[in-house]
Design an enzyme around this catalytic site. Structure first.
Site: not given
Length: 614
Positions: A31, A114-115, A146, A178, A334, A355, A404
């Site tokens: 990679s 990495g995430s 990709d 890939l 709010s 979010e 809330h």
């Protein structure tokens, strides 16, 4: 650098990626090899960065969203002279700064990656800071894979970047076809990516990612594009340059089978050095603070929602500190961030119903030296949990505010009720979790958050609640308040937020029956005040926790953890929201969930009679 030298530099980066992964016995060299030419041209010709001064305000920002390609990033650092060859080969060792995925243990890494799907949202935050806050012409470069273009968070960021006209942001997509287990959704169909990005308003450039002339031209075009962010969509081949692995499935995340032969095929090790272009002189605009902090003051006996106190306190904090910024998920009326927006419109950022982008933007802005407060309903922060988790990995100092919370919101029903948020935030490494019960307490805690490291969370409530503390009361993080105490106390009730007031009412009811109870307001849920809790247990022998939250992971668990040092565990009973709420008034909701004054009093009566509570 001449084109042939750029090509040689790309080969050096490939060799170093192979060497690093081989030394570690693990990693993602293939990679890294696909993006090597892209990285070589960027470093040699376009990146403006002073590696001796990573905090230079004019530095460009480089984010490897495809953090698994860390061998390539570390190879770039060797080229720039930031690390030496010995450190490069310490990749993934216990004592090494070169982790499997980059983290800010390295001074040139702004945020952990990495995430997948997080680099672009964070990059948007950095680009927004440069364009609207710093007003410094640094560029933000994000290298993405990709595969991660399938993540919804990427498209939240894509839309937000186009909406904000972030022409200082460039996304470089390494389209190597890939993924981990096989081909990606669109393979080498560059036009598929271009159509989607173009529909959002991005300027797109499709290139051969191994043609250094085309790469150079694309990066130059990105730098001259005005009014739009740019995406460079580069066709590459995974494992480029080594026939045994190039464009072959099943080689993801593995060292090359024969590293020595691969290095020889790539032309052997090189030791090219690049003097990276230095950034221009730049001045940080937010170093000077505003005036003294004058928090809002509320009179004892007033009825004020803690969300309202938060909004007013945040606006006041913004007047005292020019580095404070506010972000909201399109619910500012709010959450009450609208108060900040009216007073400090240039430092308010509307992130809309996105979010993940909300938290990503906050992380990006704190990396540029700002103090962000990001707000939405507590329930909706769960959507961004992975971003919050990675913020902790990034050592990011961000302040998140969930309004809330709990069944006390009433008729809106369970989809709007934050009932798991305390558990989510308590589980984070190094986090702080605060849950005020009145307006003055809220104001003080809002100010305290600005100085805290790591991820801090403030839980606010929708409904008005009585002000029970004076405006000069102090609320240190890690502390608590003992609201009722006597030598005759038979039970300690530990509460937070709305249930503090229910506990007070329960104590009044029980007092009429001759049953005295101690009340502890555990406004700091993490870190919790273990000393006060232990003293209360010694004095009363029994603790009853009550919270507008699921029983798992909230106040009850925080109290239990105060007795995990080997001392005897006191009798501990926990009241929390165990039912599935529907729509009802706040009073009805608290009663149905068994956490109102009547339920607390009933539980205490059972405890003092030594009844078995099941």
């Amino acid at each position: 650098m001449r084109n042939d030298q750029l090509a040689e530099l790309g080969q050096q980066l490939r060799v170093d990626a192979v060497r690093a992964a081989d030394a570690a016995g693990s990693g993602h060299p293939t990679s890294s090899m696909s993006a090597a030419d892209l990285a070589a041209v960027l470093l040699a010709h376009h990146l403006r960065y002073d590696f001796d001064q990573p905090d230079h305000p004019g530095n460009d920002r480089l984010i490897f969203s495809k953090g698994h390609a860390s061998p390539l990033l570390y190879a770039l650092y060797r080229v720039a002279g930031a690390i030496d060859d010995e450190e490069l080969l310490s990749f993934r060792r216990l004592d090494s700064r070169l982790e499997g995925h980059p983290t800010p243990r390295l001074p040139w890494v702004d945020v952990a990656t990495g995430s997948l799907g997080q680099g672009l949202p964070v990059g948007v935050g950095m680009a927004l800071a440069g364009k609207r806050l710093d007003q410094i012409p640094y560029r933000v470069w994000v290298l993405a894979g990709d595969s991660e273009m399938a993540e919804g968070s990427v498209w939240e960021a894509v839309e937000h970047a186009a909406y904000e006209h972030l022409d200082n942001l460039t996304l470089i997509i390494d389209v190597n076809r890939l993924g981990q287990r096989g081909p990606t959704r669109h393979g080498w169909d560059l036009e598929a990516y271009a159509r989607r990005l173009g529909a959002f308003g991005w300027h797109t450039i499709e290139i051969d990612g191994h043609d250094v002339v085309a790469v150079d031209a694309a990066l130059k075009e990105a730098g001259s594009t005005v009014g739009q962010p740019t995406a460079i969509i580069a066709r590459t081949r995974k494992g480029r340059g080594v026939a045994e692995v190039e464009d072959r499935e099943g080689m993801h995340g593995k060292p090359l089978p024969d590293a020595a032969a691969a290095i020889e095929e790539l032309g052997g090790p090189r030791f090219i050095r690049v003097d990276v272009h230095k950034p221009p002189a730049a001045k940080v605009l937010h170093t000077a603070l505003g005036g003294p902090l004058s928090l809002p003051a509320f009179e004892v006996g007033e009825s004020v929602a803690t969300r309202t106190a938060f909004g007013k306190a945040l606006a006041a904090l913004g007047s005292a500190r020019s580095d404070v910024v506010a972000l909201d998920g399109e619910v500012g009326d709010s959450t009450r961030t609208e108060y900040f927006a009216k007073v400090h419109p240039s430092r308010f950022f509307e992130c809309y119903i996105a979010e993940q982008e909300l938290v990503g933007t906050a992380v990006g802005m704190q990396a540029r030296g700002y103090v962000p407060y990001a707000s939405t309903f507590a329930a909706f922060l769960t959507r961004a949990h992975d971003f919050i988790r990675m913020a902790a990995v990034s050592r990011a100092a961000i302040n998140l505010v969930g309004s809330h919370a709990g069944v006390a919101i009433g008729q809106d029903g369970p989809s709007q009720m934050g009932l798991e948020d305390l558990a989510m935030f308590r589980a984070l490494h190094g986090s702080t979790v605060l849950y005020p019960c009145d307006a003055n307490q809220t104001a003080r805690l809002v100010a305290a958050m600005a100085e805290l490291p790591g991820v801090s969370y403030l839980r606010t409530s929708r409904g008005n609640m009585p002000v029970i503390y004076g405006p000069d009361e102090e609320f240190p993080v890690g502390g608590s308040k003992v609201l009722r105490s006597s030598d005759r106390d038979r039970v300690t009730v530990v509460a937070g937020g709305v249930t503090v007031h229910e506990a007070v009412r329960a104590a009044d009811l029980l007092g009429q029956e001759g049953i005295d109870v101690r009340i502890v307001d555990l406004y700091s849920v993490k870190p919790a005040d273990a000393v006060t809790l232990q003293e209360a247990a010694d004095a009363t022998g029994c603790l009853l926790t009550v919270e507008d939250h699921r029983p798992e992971g909230g106040i009850g668990d925080a109290v239990a953890e105060a007795f995990t040092d080997g001392r005897p565990m006191p009798r501990l009973v926990r009241l929390g929201v165990r039912n599935m709420p529907g729509s009802a008034t706040p009073e009805e909701q608290l009663h149905m969930s068994g956490i109102d004054a009547e339920s607390i009093a009933a539980a205490v009566r059972l405890l003092v009679e030594q009844a078995v509570v099941r």
